[in-house]
Design a protein around this motif. Structure first.
Motif, PDB file in Angstrom:
ATOM      1  N   GLU A 235       0.844  -1.195   0.000  1.00  0.00           N
ATOM      2  CA  GLU A 235       0.000   0.000   0.000  1.00  0.00           C
ATOM      3  C   GLU A 235       0.881   1.247   0.000  1.00  0.00           C
ATOM      4  O   GLU A 235       1.830   1.335   0.802  1.00  0.00           O
ATOM      5  N   PHE A 236       0.605   2.148  -0.904  1.00  0.00           N
ATOM      6  CA  PHE A 236       1.369   3.410  -0.931  1.00  0.00           C
ATOM      7  C   PHE A 236       0.600   4.463  -0.136  1.00  0.00           C
ATOM      8  O   PHE A 236      -0.606   4.620  -0.320  1.00  0.00           O
ATOM      9  N   ILE A 237       1.324   5.111   0.738  1.00  0.00           N
ATOM     10  CA  ILE A 237       0.670   6.167   1.523  1.00  0.00           C
ATOM     11  C   ILE A 237       0.991   7.504   0.858  1.00  0.00           C
ATOM     12  O   ILE A 237       2.157   7.902   0.763  1.00  0.00           O
ATOM     13  N   GLU A 238      -0.039   8.147   0.376  1.00  0.00           N
ATOM     14  CA  GLU A 238       0.143   9.414  -0.347  1.00  0.00           C
ATOM     15  C   GLU A 238       0.129  10.588   0.650  1.00  0.00           C
ATOM     16  O   GLU A 238      -0.203  10.418   1.816  1.00  0.00           O
ATOM     17  N   GLY A 239       0.477  11.759   0.141  1.00  0.00           N
ATOM     18  CA  GLY A 239       0.351  12.969   0.946  1.00  0.00           C
ATOM     19  C   GLY A 239       1.691  13.539   1.349  1.00  0.00           C
ATOM     20  O   GLY A 239       2.751  12.944   1.105  1.00  0.00           O
ATOM     21  N   PRO A 240       1.669  14.730   1.982  1.00  0.00           N
ATOM     22  CA  PRO A 240       2.913  15.358   2.436  1.00  0.00           C
ATOM     23  C   PRO A 240       3.602  14.446   3.469  1.00  0.00           C
ATOM     24  O   PRO A 240       2.906  13.713   4.167  1.00  0.00           O
ATOM     25  N   LYS A 242       4.797  14.667   6.445  1.00  0.00           N
ATOM     26  CA  LYS A 242       4.365  14.663   7.835  1.00  0.00           C
ATOM     27  C   LYS A 242       3.070  13.856   8.012  1.00  0.00           C
ATOM     28  O   LYS A 242       2.946  13.030   8.907  1.00  0.00           O
ATOM     29  N   GLU A 243       2.125  14.113   7.093  1.00  0.00           N
ATOM     30  CA  GLU A 243       0.845  13.388   7.171  1.00  0.00           C
ATOM     31  C   GLU A 243       1.033  11.909   6.869  1.00  0.00           C
ATOM     32  O   GLU A 243       0.461  11.036   7.525  1.00  0.00           O
ATOM     33  N   ALA A 244       1.877  11.637   5.860  1.00  0.00           N
ATOM     34  CA  ALA A 244       2.123  10.235   5.477  1.00  0.00           C
ATOM     35  C   ALA A 244       2.754   9.478   6.640  1.00  0.00           C
ATOM     36  O   ALA A 244       2.396   8.326   6.926  1.00  0.00           O
ATOM     37  N   ALA A 245       3.691  10.156   7.328  1.00  0.00           N
ATOM     38  CA  ALA A 245       4.360   9.507   8.459  1.00  0.00           C
ATOM     39  C   ALA A 245       3.354   9.195   9.562  1.00  0.00           C
ATOM     40  O   ALA A 245       3.366   8.118  10.156  1.00  0.00           O
ATOM     41  N   ALA A 246       2.439  10.168   9.802  1.00  0.00           N
ATOM     42  CA  ALA A 246       1.434   9.958  10.846  1.00  0.00           C
ATOM     43  C   ALA A 246       0.530   8.783  10.491  1.00  0.00           C
ATOM     44  O   ALA A 246       0.188   7.940  11.335  1.00  0.00           O
ATOM     45  N   VAL A 249       2.407   5.530  11.005  1.00  0.00           N
ATOM     46  CA  VAL A 249       2.481   5.146  12.425  1.00  0.00           C
ATOM     47  C   VAL A 249       1.143   4.549  12.876  1.00  0.00           C
ATOM     48  O   VAL A 249       1.099   3.514  13.550  1.00  0.00           O
ATOM     49  N   GLU A 250       0.060   5.169  12.428  1.00  0.00           N
ATOM     50  CA  GLU A 250      -1.259   4.673  12.811  1.00  0.00           C
ATOM     51  C   GLU A 250      -1.487   3.250  12.294  1.00  0.00           C
ATOM     52  O   GLU A 250      -1.971   2.373  13.001  1.00  0.00           O
ATOM     53  N   LYS A 251      -1.078   3.039  11.042  1.00  0.00           N
ATOM     54  CA  LYS A 251      -1.260   1.704  10.456  1.00  0.00           C
ATOM     55  C   LYS A 251      -0.402   0.656  11.170  1.00  0.00           C
ATOM     56  O   LYS A 251      -0.831  -0.469  11.392  1.00  0.00           O
TER      57      LYS A 251
END
Lengths: 259, 386
Positions: A235-240, A242-246, A249-251
């Motif tokens: 799964e690719f996490i899109e976005g800036p 900081k948001e992608a990192a958050a 971490v949640e996942k």
């Protein structure tokens, strides 16, 4: 003390597990067998109690001729004699049947203490011990981490959840299901292996005990077993960043549960 | 001696296997990396009586045969361990058992059987003699009720880990002998209480064997520690060679099975170019071939062991078993390393360690060329080549 230890033979941990064609069991021909690990701890506890208080350790095992290997191992470690309940009826799924066989085989003997492993490494029902206690009319305690015999009574330590323990006092005779790790099981010695050759193994059959495999088969039916299907997903996490990192971490916390 | 039943042999195998499970790969890896002696393993083995397999029951042992002893060593190697750390006790025992006096047996064997005494050092080889044992130069000169020993030994393993050492020394000068196989005597040296100077210098080897050069300077050995007759030591040592070769064959079979198991598992699991590498016949066939060679060698090992235990002549079979099994194990080692590729060289996979260890078995305790020389000369009747 006269102590009975129930020992089961289970597929070895490193055995290849392949399914039968009809997917109702694993292919026996591929398997090698070993003594169920929790039962090895139960046997060790029995041997230590005998060394401390004297008496006799008797081993009982249910299964086809191959279980004699587990029986001999127990005799090599110091058990005095054994009862082999020779059964290959395929009703191995039914804990009641197993307990019934053992109960009938030992009913005429007055054991002070019956020990079983907490559960079996193959099926893991943790039922045979407690049902056996019921059939023999004995009080029982499960998940035992320590056993003391004081003035003809038992003081046992039970393992509870979350690192808690419970001390219980019980009368004798009783049945205990032993938790793995209670002791360090001894190795069979070479002399023990030689001595085992002359020790008694009493062989009995379900028919001789008046226990009917058909009834056990009727109580339980196994429809299908299967190997869990492994899946892989990227799964690719899109976005800036900081948001992608958050999100990552949640996942990791909620889905993968590795943090 | 009762011949053990098949069930008993299976029980011995299973019990050793169970014991070895408590000493998994990381244990042996660390012992090897830090060049330690596997004390915990040897203690566990000794306490359970396995190293006393060959000691008769009247001296506290199990009174079993070479077949059972070989099963024990095979299983250690098969489990990834290294039985060379303790196998010498089994070889050396033979000399004491067959040729020692009743008093010597009563003095040492019960302690060895209980695990209180370690007899794992065997001092024969010398810098100037090598495989030509009859040319050893270490001298033992009788002086009253003792022998005074001077000389040098090399490749002597576990001197520092043993309480007792078997020593072969010259009691008659070589030139004074008509029969060159005479003139050597076997002694038990009590390493706990050495009178004189016994200096032990460790050798830095590619295997973790605790092997040393031993310098003996005016070392006093009580005459009562002479085994058998003076001058007959070489004959006594030769008597132990068949047992030694059979045990080495079994260790090789154990190694071979370890390599085959690891190689076939890795070949089935390692996926390259979208498929397990084991589907490639270039990988699969060498593993199968090495497996066949190990199994064939194992048959010769059992043949030799059975003859030995029946007290029949077994020189040919024992030598062939040692040759076939050590070569098959070395083949399996190479096949395993090839299968693992670069990973085989990484310590974490244990292949490189076992590779180094099994290589020794084609060379020591006797070189395979000398085994072939034995077969050529003594079995096939060809002229002596050396």
């Amino acid at each position: 003390m006269k102590i009975l230890v129930c020992v089961k033979q289970v597929p070895a941990k490193d055995s290849p597990l392949r399914l039968t064609e009809d997917s109702t069991w694993i292919r026996d021909a591929d398997l090698s067998y070993e003594t169920n690990e929790p039962d090895a701890f139960a046997l060790e506890e029995a041997l230590r109690l005998k060394e401390k208080h004297g008496g006799e350790v008797v081993v009982a095992s249910v299964g086809p001729a191959r279980v004699q290997q587990a029986i001999r191992e127990a005799l090599s470690k110091g058990a005095d004699r054994a009862i082999h309940i020779d059964d290959d009826s395929g009703s191995k799924l039914d804990s009641f049947f197993t307990a019934q066989l053992i109960a009938e085989a030992v009913r005429s003997e007055a054991f002070d203490l019956v020990l079983t492993g907490l559960q079996s490494d193959d099926l893991g029902f943790a039922q045979s011990g407690v049902i056996l206690a019921e059939l023999l009319g004995l009080p029982h305690a499960t998940i035992i981490m320590e056993v003391e015999v004081i003035d003809g009574r038992l003081k046992v330590k039970r393992e509870l959840e979350g690192g808690w323990f419970q001390w219980v006092e019980m009368p004798l005779p009783s049945l205990l299901t032993i938790q793995s790790g209670i002791n360090k099981p001894r190795y069979a010695t070479l002399k023990g292996i030689k001595a085992a050759k002359t020790k008694e193994i009493r062989r009995v059959t379900p028919a001789e005990l008046g226990v009917k495999p058909d009834e056990a088969a009727a109580r339980n039916q196994l429809r299908r077993i299967y190997v869990p299907v492994k899946t892989k997903k990227t799964e690719f996490i899109e976005g800036p960043p900081k948001e992608a990192a958050a999100k990552l971490v949640e996942k990791l916390q909620r889905e993968a549960r590795v943090l | 001696m009762d011949v053990p039943t098949k069930e008993e042999r299976t029980a011995i195998r299973e019990s050793v296997r169970q014991l070895c499970r408590d000493f998994p790969d990381p244990y042996w890896r660390e012992v090897d990396k830090k060049e330690l002696y596997p004390h915990a393993f040897v203690d566990a083995l000794t306490k359970s009586g396995y190293l006393a397999a060959l000691i008769p029951e009247e001296y506290g042992g199990a009174g079993l045969g070479i077949t059972e002893a070989s099963i024990i060593l095979e299983e250690i190697n098969r489990a990834g361990g290294n039985s060379t750390a303790c196998h010498a006790q089994m070889y050396i025992m033979g000399t004491l058992l067959r040729h020692g006096s009743e008093e010597q047996k009563r003095r040492y064997l019960p302690g060895i059987a209980r695990g209180d005494l370690r007899l794992q050092a065997f001092a024969i080889t010398e810098p100037n003699a090598g495989s030509e044992t009859t040319r050893i130069e270490t001298r033992a000169v009788r002086n009253g009720d003792r022998y005074i020993v001077n000389g040098q030994k090399i490749f002597i393993s576990r001197v520092k880990q043993s309480d007792l050492m078997l020593l072969l020394a010259r009691t008659t000068p070589y030139d004074e002998l008509q029969d060159k196989t005479r003139g050597l005597s076997a002694f038990i040296v009590d390493l706990r209480n050495v009178k004189g100077k016994l200096e032990v210098q460790p050798l830095d080897l590619m295997i973790n064997h605790h092997t040393n050069t031993v310098f003996l300077e005016d070392v006093e050995i009580p005459a009562e520690n002479l085994i058998g007759e003076e001058g007959m030591g070489f004959r006594y040592i030769i008597d132990g060679w068949n047992a030694e070769r059979i045990l080495i064959a079994a260790e090789s079979v154990g190694d071979g099975r370890w390599f085959i198991e690891r190689a076939s598992k890795y070949a089935s699991e390692r996926v390259v170019f979208g498929r397990p590498i084991g589907v490639n016949q270039g990988i699969q066939f060498p593993i199968a071939e090495a497996y066949a060679h190990i199994e064939a060698a194992d048959l010769m090992r059992y043949e030799a062991a059975a003859k030995f235990d029946r007290r029949e002549k077994c020189g040919a079979e024992a030598n062939m078993a040692k040759y076939l099994a050590s070569e098959a194990a070395w083949e399996a080692a190479n096949v395993c390393l090839n299968t693992f590729g670069g990973y085989g060289f990484a310590r974490d996979y244990d292949v490189e360690r076992k590779f180094r260890e099994t290589r020794l078995l084609t060379t020591a305790p006797v070189s395979n060329n000398l085994v072939l020389a034995f077969l050529g000369q003594n079995v096939l009747g060809m002229p002596r080549s050396y």
